[in-house]
Design a protein around this motif. Structure first.
Motif, PDB file in Angstrom:
ATOM      1  N   SER A   7       0.458   8.735  -0.360  1.00  0.00           N
ATOM      2  CA  SER A   7       0.052   7.552  -0.991  1.00  0.00           C
ATOM      3  C   SER A   7       1.023   6.270  -0.974  1.00  0.00           C
ATOM      4  O   SER A   7       2.204   6.933  -1.272  1.00  0.00           O
ATOM      5  CB  SER A   7      -0.407   7.926  -2.398  1.00  0.00           C
ATOM      6  N   PHE A   8       0.803   5.258  -0.631  1.00  0.00           N
ATOM      7  CA  PHE A   8       1.998   4.325  -0.720  1.00  0.00           C
ATOM      8  C   PHE A   8       1.387   3.065  -1.469  1.00  0.00           C
ATOM      9  O   PHE A   8       0.239   2.601  -1.321  1.00  0.00           O
ATOM     10  CB  PHE A   8       2.294   3.669   0.555  1.00  0.00           C
ATOM     11  N   HIS A   9       2.091   2.601  -2.586  1.00  0.00           N
ATOM     12  CA  HIS A   9       1.770   1.290  -3.345  1.00  0.00           C
ATOM     13  C   HIS A   9       1.786   0.098  -2.537  1.00  0.00           C
ATOM     14  O   HIS A   9       2.852  -0.151  -1.991  1.00  0.00           O
ATOM     15  CB  HIS A   9       2.604   1.286  -4.726  1.00  0.00           C
ATOM     16  N   LEU A  10       0.762  -0.609  -2.889  1.00  0.00           N
ATOM     17  CA  LEU A  10       0.614  -1.848  -2.000  1.00  0.00           C
ATOM     18  C   LEU A  10       1.762  -2.798  -2.018  1.00  0.00           C
ATOM     19  O   LEU A  10       2.440  -3.281  -1.309  1.00  0.00           O
ATOM     20  CB  LEU A  10      -0.474  -2.551  -2.121  1.00  0.00           C
ATOM     21  N   ASP A  11       2.240  -2.829  -3.397  1.00  0.00           N
ATOM     22  CA  ASP A  11       3.221  -3.650  -4.053  1.00  0.00           C
ATOM     23  C   ASP A  11       4.535  -3.353  -3.528  1.00  0.00           C
ATOM     24  O   ASP A  11       5.589  -3.992  -3.723  1.00  0.00           O
ATOM     25  CB  ASP A  11       3.418  -3.936  -5.483  1.00  0.00           C
ATOM     26  N   ARG A  12       4.669  -2.369  -3.046  1.00  0.00           N
ATOM     27  CA  ARG A  12       6.190  -1.736  -2.431  1.00  0.00           C
ATOM     28  C   ARG A  12       6.346  -1.852  -0.835  1.00  0.00           C
ATOM     29  O   ARG A  12       7.332  -1.429  -0.560  1.00  0.00           O
ATOM     30  CB  ARG A  12       6.035  -0.188  -2.881  1.00  0.00           C
ATOM     31  N   ILE A  13       5.307  -2.226  -0.368  1.00  0.00           N
ATOM     32  CA  ILE A  13       5.063  -2.468   1.191  1.00  0.00           C
ATOM     33  C   ILE A  13       5.787  -3.761   1.562  1.00  0.00           C
ATOM     34  O   ILE A  13       5.114  -4.897   1.050  1.00  0.00           O
ATOM     35  CB  ILE A  13       3.756  -2.121   1.677  1.00  0.00           C
ATOM     36  N   LEU A  14       6.704  -3.569   2.170  1.00  0.00           N
ATOM     37  CA  LEU A  14       7.728  -5.000   2.607  1.00  0.00           C
ATOM     38  C   LEU A  14       7.208  -5.746   4.004  1.00  0.00           C
ATOM     39  O   LEU A  14       7.026  -6.932   4.104  1.00  0.00           O
ATOM     40  CB  LEU A  14       9.033  -4.656   2.515  1.00  0.00           C
ATOM     41  N   PHE A  15       6.530  -4.602   4.905  1.00  0.00           N
ATOM     42  CA  PHE A  15       6.349  -5.329   6.130  1.00  0.00           C
ATOM     43  C   PHE A  15       5.264  -3.953   6.826  1.00  0.00           C
ATOM     44  O   PHE A  15       5.605  -2.784   6.689  1.00  0.00           O
ATOM     45  CB  PHE A  15       7.590  -5.233   7.029  1.00  0.00           C
ATOM     46  N   VAL A  16       4.410  -4.497   7.488  1.00  0.00           N
ATOM     47  CA  VAL A  16       3.587  -3.751   8.560  1.00  0.00           C
ATOM     48  C   VAL A  16       3.557  -4.254   9.774  1.00  0.00           C
ATOM     49  O   VAL A  16       3.159  -5.396   9.762  1.00  0.00           O
ATOM     50  CB  VAL A  16       2.219  -3.362   7.855  1.00  0.00           C
ATOM     51  N   GLY A  17       3.569  -3.419  10.849  1.00  0.00           N
ATOM     52  CA  GLY A  17       3.394  -3.846  12.179  1.00  0.00           C
ATOM     53  C   GLY A  17       2.855  -2.685  12.843  1.00  0.00           C
ATOM     54  O   GLY A  17       3.212  -1.559  12.869  1.00  0.00           O
ATOM     55  N   LYS A  18       2.299  -3.223  14.024  1.00  0.00           N
ATOM     56  CA  LYS A  18       1.654  -2.149  14.715  1.00  0.00           C
ATOM     57  C   LYS A  18       2.449  -1.373  15.898  1.00  0.00           C
ATOM     58  O   LYS A  18       3.680  -1.659  16.162  1.00  0.00           O
ATOM     59  CB  LYS A  18       0.517  -2.888  15.784  1.00  0.00           C
ATOM     60  N   SER A  19       2.364   0.027  15.829  1.00  0.00           N
ATOM     61  CA  SER A  19       2.973   0.687  16.771  1.00  0.00           C
ATOM     62  C   SER A  19       2.294   0.713  17.788  1.00  0.00           C
ATOM     63  O   SER A  19       1.409   0.094  18.276  1.00  0.00           O
ATOM     64  CB  SER A  19       3.049   1.979  16.253  1.00  0.00           C
ATOM     65  N   ASP A  66      -4.816  -0.782  -5.242  1.00  0.00           N
ATOM     66  CA  ASP A  66      -3.341  -0.788  -5.509  1.00  0.00           C
ATOM     67  C   ASP A  66      -2.588   0.016  -4.369  1.00  0.00           C
ATOM     68  O   ASP A  66      -1.335   0.019  -4.763  1.00  0.00           O
ATOM     69  CB  ASP A  66      -3.199  -0.410  -6.885  1.00  0.00           C
ATOM     70  N   SER A  67      -3.164   0.729  -3.615  1.00  0.00           N
ATOM     71  CA  SER A  67      -2.436   1.486  -2.690  1.00  0.00           C
ATOM     72  C   SER A  67      -3.137   2.012  -1.456  1.00  0.00           C
ATOM     73  O   SER A  67      -4.215   1.710  -1.245  1.00  0.00           O
ATOM     74  CB  SER A  67      -2.100   3.016  -3.706  1.00  0.00           C
ATOM     75  N   ILE A  68      -2.487   2.576  -0.468  1.00  0.00           N
ATOM     76  CA  ILE A  68      -3.247   3.379   0.728  1.00  0.00           C
ATOM     77  C   ILE A  68      -2.994   4.517   0.901  1.00  0.00           C
ATOM     78  O   ILE A  68      -1.981   5.273   0.273  1.00  0.00           O
ATOM     79  CB  ILE A  68      -2.680   2.561   1.806  1.00  0.00           C
ATOM     80  N   LEU A  69      -3.704   5.418   1.420  1.00  0.00           N
ATOM     81  CA  LEU A  69      -3.533   6.863   1.842  1.00  0.00           C
ATOM     82  C   LEU A  69      -3.503   6.507   3.127  1.00  0.00           C
ATOM     83  O   LEU A  69      -3.972   6.123   3.854  1.00  0.00           O
ATOM     84  CB  LEU A  69      -4.998   7.386   1.386  1.00  0.00           C
ATOM     85  N   ALA A  70      -2.415   7.202   3.560  1.00  0.00           N
ATOM     86  CA  ALA A  70      -2.155   7.181   5.033  1.00  0.00           C
ATOM     87  C   ALA A  70      -1.476   8.438   5.488  1.00  0.00           C
ATOM     88  O   ALA A  70      -0.637   9.194   4.740  1.00  0.00           O
ATOM     89  CB  ALA A  70      -0.783   6.048   5.236  1.00  0.00           C
ATOM     90  N   PHE A  71      -1.736   8.984   6.718  1.00  0.00           N
ATOM     91  CA  PHE A  71      -0.830  10.188   7.424  1.00  0.00           C
ATOM     92  C   PHE A  71       0.411   9.656   7.659  1.00  0.00           C
ATOM     93  O   PHE A  71       0.641   8.726   8.572  1.00  0.00           O
ATOM     94  CB  PHE A  71      -1.674  10.601   8.493  1.00  0.00           C
ATOM     95  N   CYS A  72       1.380  10.249   7.183  1.00  0.00           N
ATOM     96  CA  CYS A  72       2.835  10.062   7.482  1.00  0.00           C
ATOM     97  C   CYS A  72       3.517  10.901   8.547  1.00  0.00           C
ATOM     98  O   CYS A  72       3.466  11.759   8.194  1.00  0.00           O
ATOM     99  CB  CYS A  72       3.764   9.880   6.111  1.00  0.00           C
ATOM    100  N   TYR A  73       4.000  10.267   9.544  1.00  0.00           N
ATOM    101  CA  TYR A  73       4.549  10.912  10.705  1.00  0.00           C
ATOM    102  C   TYR A  73       5.594  11.697  10.436  1.00  0.00           C
ATOM    103  O   TYR A  73       6.023  12.674  10.992  1.00  0.00           O
ATOM    104  CB  TYR A  73       4.513  10.342  11.910  1.00  0.00           C
ATOM    105  N   PHE A  74       6.544  11.245   9.439  1.00  0.00           N
ATOM    106  CA  PHE A  74       7.739  11.757   8.858  1.00  0.00           C
ATOM    107  C   PHE A  74       7.524  12.851   8.192  1.00  0.00           C
ATOM    108  O   PHE A  74       8.100  14.170   8.653  1.00  0.00           O
ATOM    109  CB  PHE A  74       8.720  10.687   8.252  1.00  0.00           C
ATOM    110  N   ARG A  75       6.735  12.922   7.322  1.00  0.00           N
ATOM    111  CA  ARG A  75       6.397  14.052   6.292  1.00  0.00           C
ATOM    112  C   ARG A  75       5.288  14.932   6.948  1.00  0.00           C
ATOM    113  O   ARG A  75       4.883  16.065   6.212  1.00  0.00           O
ATOM    114  CB  ARG A  75       6.071  13.653   4.946  1.00  0.00           C
ATOM    115  N   LYS A  76       4.460  14.659   7.935  1.00  0.00           N
ATOM    116  CA  LYS A  76       3.470  14.961   8.485  1.00  0.00           C
ATOM    117  C   LYS A  76       2.536  15.601   7.500  1.00  0.00           C
ATOM    118  O   LYS A  76       1.678  16.821   7.562  1.00  0.00           O
ATOM    119  CB  LYS A  76       4.159  16.305   9.303  1.00  0.00           C
TER     120      LYS A  76
END
Length: 73
Positions: free
Chosen positions: A53-65, A39-49
């Motif tokens: 954890s991010f809930h999958l149902d709250r992700i609106l869009f993902v695209g590659k950098s 139900d979630s992903i663990l990811a390194f956030c470059y903003f928070r460094k």
């Protein structure tokens, strides 16, 4: 969305993500997905460094950098 996130994990790519936070604010984050859970992903956030954890149902869009990242961010 799961297959797309799995692809980004395998490719070690930065991901641009549009996300609804716990206060219902829409934010854009650049992350590197580390682990996908049911139900979630663990990811390194470059903003928070840090790993977040991010809930999958709250992700609106993902695209590659455009940049590839090394392990250890």
């Amino acid at each position: 969305m799961y297959p797309l996130l799995l692809h980004f994990v395998k490719q070690r790519k930065k991901v641009i993500m549009i996300y609804i936070d716990q206060n219902d604010n829409i934010t854009q984050r650049t992350v590197q997905v580390v682990t996908i859970k049911s139900d979630s992903i663990l990811a390194f956030c470059y903003f928070r460094k840090e790993i977040r954890s991010f809930h999958l149902d709250r992700i609106l869009f993902v695209g590659k950098s455009s940049k590839r990242v090394k392990y250890g961010a």
